[in-house]
Design a protein around this motif. Structure first.
Motif, PDB file in Angstrom:
ATOM      1  N   LYS A   1       3.825  -5.749 -17.245  1.00  0.00           N
ATOM      2  CA  LYS A   1       3.868  -7.171 -17.597  1.00  0.00           C
ATOM      3  C   LYS A   1       3.804  -7.445 -19.097  1.00  0.00           C
ATOM      4  CE  LYS A   1       1.965  -9.188 -13.336  1.00  0.00           C
ATOM      5  NZ  LYS A   1       0.833  -9.964 -12.765  1.00  0.00           N
ATOM      6  N   THR A   2       3.186  -6.543 -19.842  1.00  0.00           N
ATOM      7  CA  THR A   2       3.025  -6.779 -21.284  1.00  0.00           C
ATOM      8  C   THR A   2       4.196  -6.261 -22.110  1.00  0.00           C
ATOM      9  OG1 THR A   2       1.784  -4.705 -21.501  1.00  0.00           O
ATOM     10  CG2 THR A   2       0.512  -6.707 -21.107  1.00  0.00           C
ATOM     11  N   LEU A   3       5.197  -5.700 -21.463  1.00  0.00           N
ATOM     12  CA  LEU A   3       6.355  -5.182 -22.200  1.00  0.00           C
ATOM     13  C   LEU A   3       7.113  -6.315 -22.881  1.00  0.00           C
ATOM     14  CD1 LEU A   3       7.875  -2.635 -19.636  1.00  0.00           C
ATOM     15  CD2 LEU A   3       6.754  -2.085 -21.797  1.00  0.00           C
ATOM     16  N   PRO A   4       7.559  -6.119 -24.120  1.00  0.00           N
ATOM     17  CA  PRO A   4       8.440  -7.114 -24.748  1.00  0.00           C
ATOM     18  C   PRO A   4       9.719  -7.265 -23.941  1.00  0.00           C
ATOM     19  CG  PRO A   4       7.623  -5.522 -26.359  1.00  0.00           C
ATOM     20  CD  PRO A   4       7.238  -4.994 -25.009  1.00  0.00           C
ATOM     21  N   ALA A   5      10.327  -8.435 -24.023  1.00  0.00           N
ATOM     22  CA  ALA A   5      11.546  -8.704 -23.257  1.00  0.00           C
ATOM     23  C   ALA A   5      12.643  -7.690 -23.579  1.00  0.00           C
ATOM     24  CB  ALA A   5      12.031 -10.125 -23.539  1.00  0.00           C
ATOM     25  N   TYR A   6      12.753  -7.319 -24.851  1.00  0.00           N
ATOM     26  CA  TYR A   6      13.805  -6.369 -25.246  1.00  0.00           C
ATOM     27  C   TYR A   6      13.603  -5.021 -24.567  1.00  0.00           C
ATOM     28  CZ  TYR A   6      16.968  -3.683 -28.238  1.00  0.00           C
ATOM     29  OH  TYR A   6      17.974  -2.875 -28.705  1.00  0.00           O
ATOM     30  N   GLN A   7      12.362  -4.560 -24.508  1.00  0.00           N
ATOM     31  CA  GLN A   7      12.080  -3.271 -23.882  1.00  0.00           C
ATOM     32  C   GLN A   7      12.326  -3.337 -22.376  1.00  0.00           C
ATOM     33  OE1 GLN A   7       8.270  -1.786 -25.049  1.00  0.00           O
ATOM     34  NE2 GLN A   7       8.759   0.330 -24.503  1.00  0.00           N
ATOM     35  N   THR A   8      11.980  -4.453 -21.769  1.00  0.00           N
ATOM     36  CA  THR A   8      12.260  -4.651 -20.353  1.00  0.00           C
ATOM     37  C   THR A   8      13.760  -4.590 -20.092  1.00  0.00           C
ATOM     38  OG1 THR A   8      10.282  -6.005 -19.990  1.00  0.00           O
ATOM     39  CG2 THR A   8      12.093  -6.292 -18.441  1.00  0.00           C
ATOM     40  N   ALA A   9      14.536  -5.260 -20.950  1.00  0.00           N
ATOM     41  CA  ALA A   9      15.990  -5.283 -20.789  1.00  0.00           C
ATOM     42  C   ALA A   9      16.609  -3.905 -21.007  1.00  0.00           C
ATOM     43  CB  ALA A   9      16.599  -6.296 -21.751  1.00  0.00           C
ATOM     44  N   CYS A  10      16.086  -3.161 -21.976  1.00  0.00           N
ATOM     45  CA  CYS A  10      16.571  -1.790 -22.201  1.00  0.00           C
ATOM     46  C   CYS A  10      16.334  -0.932 -20.967  1.00  0.00           C
ATOM     47  CB  CYS A  10      15.865  -1.164 -23.403  1.00  0.00           C
ATOM     48  SG  CYS A  10      16.414  -1.785 -25.001  1.00  0.00           S
ATOM     49  N   GLY A  11      15.155  -1.069 -20.386  1.00  0.00           N
ATOM     50  CA  GLY A  11      14.851  -0.317 -19.176  1.00  0.00           C
ATOM     51  C   GLY A  11      15.768  -0.682 -18.035  1.00  0.00           C
TER      52      GLY A  11
ATOM     53  N   GLU B   1      16.697  -9.871 -10.351  1.00  0.00           N
ATOM     54  CA  GLU B   1      15.304  -9.834 -10.776  1.00  0.00           C
ATOM     55  C   GLU B   1      15.090  -9.784 -12.292  1.00  0.00           C
ATOM     56  OE1 GLU B   1      13.375 -10.594  -8.616  1.00  0.00           O
ATOM     57  OE2 GLU B   1      13.638  -9.571  -6.715  1.00  0.00           O
ATOM     58  N   VAL B   2      16.007  -9.163 -13.024  1.00  0.00           N
ATOM     59  CA  VAL B   2      15.783  -9.015 -14.468  1.00  0.00           C
ATOM     60  C   VAL B   2      15.693 -10.364 -15.190  1.00  0.00           C
ATOM     61  CG1 VAL B   2      16.675  -8.045 -16.626  1.00  0.00           C
ATOM     62  CG2 VAL B   2      16.755  -6.693 -14.529  1.00  0.00           C
ATOM     63  N   PRO B   3      16.610 -11.307 -14.943  1.00  0.00           N
ATOM     64  CA  PRO B   3      16.448 -12.612 -15.606  1.00  0.00           C
ATOM     65  C   PRO B   3      15.111 -13.281 -15.287  1.00  0.00           C
ATOM     66  CG  PRO B   3      18.661 -12.404 -14.684  1.00  0.00           C
ATOM     67  CD  PRO B   3      17.865 -11.250 -14.156  1.00  0.00           C
ATOM     68  N   LYS B   4      14.570 -13.023 -14.099  1.00  0.00           N
ATOM     69  CA  LYS B   4      13.279 -13.604 -13.730  1.00  0.00           C
ATOM     70  C   LYS B   4      12.165 -13.111 -14.653  1.00  0.00           C
ATOM     71  CE  LYS B   4      13.961 -14.180  -8.704  1.00  0.00           C
ATOM     72  NZ  LYS B   4      13.405 -13.755  -7.393  1.00  0.00           N
ATOM     73  N   VAL B   5      12.131 -11.793 -14.898  1.00  0.00           N
ATOM     74  CA  VAL B   5      11.031 -11.279 -15.719  1.00  0.00           C
ATOM     75  C   VAL B   5      11.255 -11.547 -17.202  1.00  0.00           C
ATOM     76  CG1 VAL B   5      10.370  -9.525 -14.046  1.00  0.00           C
ATOM     77  CG2 VAL B   5      11.995  -8.938 -15.831  1.00  0.00           C
ATOM     78  N   ILE B   6      12.502 -11.729 -17.606  1.00  0.00           N
ATOM     79  CA  ILE B   6      12.754 -12.152 -18.988  1.00  0.00           C
ATOM     80  C   ILE B   6      12.189 -13.561 -19.188  1.00  0.00           C
ATOM     81  CG2 ILE B   6      14.515 -12.693 -20.709  1.00  0.00           C
ATOM     82  CD1 ILE B   6      14.250  -9.704 -20.177  1.00  0.00           C
ATOM     83  N   ALA B   7      12.384 -14.421 -18.176  1.00  0.00           N
ATOM     84  CA  ALA B   7      11.882 -15.799 -18.253  1.00  0.00           C
ATOM     85  C   ALA B   7      10.379 -15.877 -18.034  1.00  0.00           C
ATOM     86  CB  ALA B   7      12.603 -16.673 -17.219  1.00  0.00           C
ATOM     87  N   ASP B   8       9.851 -15.039 -17.129  1.00  0.00           N
ATOM     88  CA  ASP B   8       8.429 -15.052 -16.810  1.00  0.00           C
ATOM     89  C   ASP B   8       7.931 -13.614 -16.686  1.00  0.00           C
ATOM     90  OD1 ASP B   8       5.865 -15.371 -15.911  1.00  0.00           O
ATOM     91  OD2 ASP B   8       6.392 -16.206 -13.946  1.00  0.00           O
ATOM     92  N   PRO B   9       7.382 -13.063 -17.762  1.00  0.00           N
ATOM     93  CA  PRO B   9       6.937 -11.660 -17.745  1.00  0.00           C
ATOM     94  C   PRO B   9       5.874 -11.362 -16.699  1.00  0.00           C
ATOM     95  CG  PRO B   9       6.996 -12.523 -19.987  1.00  0.00           C
ATOM     96  CD  PRO B   9       7.180 -13.685 -19.075  1.00  0.00           C
ATOM     97  N   ASN B  10       5.206 -12.400 -16.188  1.00  0.00           N
ATOM     98  CA  ASN B  10       4.119 -12.207 -15.228  1.00  0.00           C
ATOM     99  C   ASN B  10       4.568 -12.291 -13.773  1.00  0.00           C
ATOM    100  OD1 ASN B  10       1.985 -11.913 -17.182  1.00  0.00           O
ATOM    101  ND2 ASN B  10       2.208 -14.101 -17.590  1.00  0.00           N
ATOM    102  N   ASP B  11       5.864 -12.317 -13.529  1.00  0.00           N
ATOM    103  CA  ASP B  11       6.381 -12.374 -12.160  1.00  0.00           C
ATOM    104  C   ASP B  11       6.197 -11.003 -11.507  1.00  0.00           C
ATOM    105  OD1 ASP B  11       7.937 -12.422  -9.823  1.00  0.00           O
ATOM    106  OD2 ASP B  11       9.361 -13.855 -10.675  1.00  0.00           O
ATOM    107  N   TYR B  12       5.108 -10.860 -10.767  1.00  0.00           N
ATOM    108  CA  TYR B  12       4.767  -9.553 -10.194  1.00  0.00           C
ATOM    109  C   TYR B  12       5.819  -9.059  -9.217  1.00  0.00           C
ATOM    110  CZ  TYR B  12       2.423  -5.881  -7.550  1.00  0.00           C
ATOM    111  OH  TYR B  12       2.134  -4.688  -6.932  1.00  0.00           O
ATOM    112  N   GLU B  13       6.290  -9.930  -8.334  1.00  0.00           N
ATOM    113  CA  GLU B  13       7.228  -9.488  -7.306  1.00  0.00           C
ATOM    114  C   GLU B  13       8.536  -9.000  -7.918  1.00  0.00           C
ATOM    115  OE1 GLU B  13       6.224  -8.964  -4.448  1.00  0.00           O
ATOM    116  OE2 GLU B  13       4.358 -10.097  -4.503  1.00  0.00           O
ATOM    117  N   ALA B  14       9.015  -9.701  -8.939  1.00  0.00           N
ATOM    118  CA  ALA B  14      10.233  -9.249  -9.609  1.00  0.00           C
ATOM    119  C   ALA B  14       9.987  -7.922 -10.323  1.00  0.00           C
ATOM    120  CB  ALA B  14      10.717 -10.303 -10.600  1.00  0.00           C
ATOM    121  N   ARG B  15       8.839  -7.798 -10.975  1.00  0.00           N
ATOM    122  CA  ARG B  15       8.475  -6.539 -11.630  1.00  0.00           C
ATOM    123  C   ARG B  15       8.429  -5.399 -10.614  1.00  0.00           C
ATOM    124  NH1 ARG B  15       8.630  -6.257 -17.251  1.00  0.00           N
ATOM    125  NH2 ARG B  15       7.722  -8.137 -18.174  1.00  0.00           N
ATOM    126  N   ALA B  16       7.874  -5.688  -9.438  1.00  0.00           N
ATOM    127  CA  ALA B  16       7.749  -4.665  -8.397  1.00  0.00           C
ATOM    128  C   ALA B  16       9.120  -4.192  -7.928  1.00  0.00           C
ATOM    129  CB  ALA B  16       6.944  -5.218  -7.223  1.00  0.00           C
TER     130      ALA B  16
END
Length: 389
Positions: free
Chosen positions: A181-191, A227-242
């Motif tokens: 959840k604490t990952l920067p948006a850029y790092q999340t997108a790279c992943g 799911e990726v746009p969801k966590v970019i918009a809301d990093p705390n979206d657990y279900e999308a992260r899961a």
């Protein structure tokens, strides 16, 4: 469908707070003297490393630590880890972090039981044995938590190469989506881009009638698109992260690749970008993959049209299927741009004048090719990189 064997023995522990059980799983898999291997400050600042160490202490497990893993993990730290393991009779390596920490841990695990230079494994020597590896994952990206693969950069010459083998599959992997959840948006997108690329490397195949794995590939891609746009918009979206975290594992433990020829040209091309520019692997793939697709598309227009229709929702033009195929590639680039990824050399910070050297550094001999979907020469690699301008 081709003949295949598939063996994926990693024990996955998924969900909230599961890292607090790390010690019990190390004990379950026979570890008694552990090297904890991790990267920079995030696992320390978040308290994750302390929770993991407390778990080992509670189980009476001795451990040493080796931090400092960088993105595009380096050979120097691997040598240091091997020395620690041999001098202290370490019998288990625990990677706490993302793909870089896990890849580095695997390299140490192989080198610790080898009398020669661990880099031999990255020049083609099979890995027959290694110390056991466990992981506590903090980034959904590389899929190294469920695979036998590892990629290391050799500092001498900045060569980025891969190795692999069943001996390197983690014996267990703890996946807690909350840790991402604490990952920067850029790092999340790279992943996320890396996850999608792992699927594409398997999807574009010359093997016929692989409908089951085609559909599994498409399911993972559709999940990422949702799911990726969801966590970019809301990093705390657990279900999308899961969903993203599990997709990352499924994309690279080879479940979506069995029974089919695989390519991997785009990864090999990208390795030279991240070795030279030290860019994020996912960012490099975002630049390389659409260019590769455009270059090889005519080899099998229908396969590119198929992914355009099934994944991107494009309309099938039966008269001009190449139009559908190109629309699919355009949709991919639009998606990558929307999540903050570069799609051109300029956006990545790469230089046109470096292209011949990048292509040459892959190391293909005069009559040698790489890839399987379309066999590429050094000149083909140059042409693909020029398309990425």
């Amino acid at each position: 469908m081709n003949n295949f064997t598939f063996y994926s023995p990693t024990y996955f522990v998924f969900g909230k707070e599961q890292e607090e059980k790390t010690g019990s799983y190390i004990k379950r898999f026979g570890g008694s003297k552990v090297l904890i291997h991790y990267g920079g400050g995030s696992v320390i600042r978040s308290g994750l490393l302390d929770r993991v160490k407390a778990s080992l202490t509670e189980e009476g497990i001795d451990f040493l630590e080796l931090g400092g893993v960088k993105p595009n993990p380096r050979s120097g730290l691997v040598y240091e880890g091997i020395k620690i393991c041999k001098e202290n009779k370490v019998d288990f390596i625990l990677a706490v972090g993302g793909g870089s920490a896990i890849d580095s841990a695997k390299a140490i695990a192989a080198g610790a039981l080898y009398d020669g230079d661990f880099w031999d494994f990255y020049e083609g020597k099979p890995v027959d044995k290694a110390l056991k590896v466990g992981t506590v994952l903090t980034i959904a990206a590389a899929g190294s938590e469920g695979s036998g693969d590892t990629v290391i950069t050799k500092e001498e010459g900045m060569l980025k190469r891969g190795a692999g083998g069943e001996a390197l599959r983690p014996v267990f992997s703890i996946l807690n989506p909350e840790l991402t959840k604490t990952l920067p948006a850029y790092q999340t997108a790279c992943g996320a881009t890396d996850i999608m690329a792992h699927v594409f490397e398997r999807y574009f195949t010359n093997t016929k009638e692989v409908e089951v794995t085609d559909r599994l590939c498409e399911a993972v891609l559709l999940t990422m698109i949702k799911e990726v746009p969801k966590v970019i918009a809301d990093p705390n979206d657990y279900e999308a992260r899961a969903n993203i975290m599990w997709a990352g594992m499924v994309a690279h433990n080879n479940l979506v690749g069995v029974g089919r020829e695989q390519d991997w040209s785009s990864h090999n091309i990208e390795h030279e970008l991240s070795a030279l520019y030290d860019c994020a692997h996912g960012a490099g793939l975002a630049v390389v993959f659409p260019a590769w697709m455009t270059y090889v598309m005519k080899h099998d227009i229908n396969r590119f049209a198929q992914v355009a229709v099934r994944v991107w929702g494009c309309h099938m033009d039966f008269t001009h299927p190449e139009e559908t195929a190109m629309e699919g590639i355009h949709c991919l680039k639009q998606f990558l741009t929307s999540i903050g990824m570069p799609v051109t050399f300029k956006e990545l910070g790469a230089k046109e004048e470096d292209i011949p050297a990048l292509a040459e550094k892959i190391g293909l001999e005069k009559d040698e090719t790489m890839g399987s979907f379309v066999k590429l020469t050094t000149k083909d690699v140059e042409n693909i990189l020029y398309l990425a301008l």
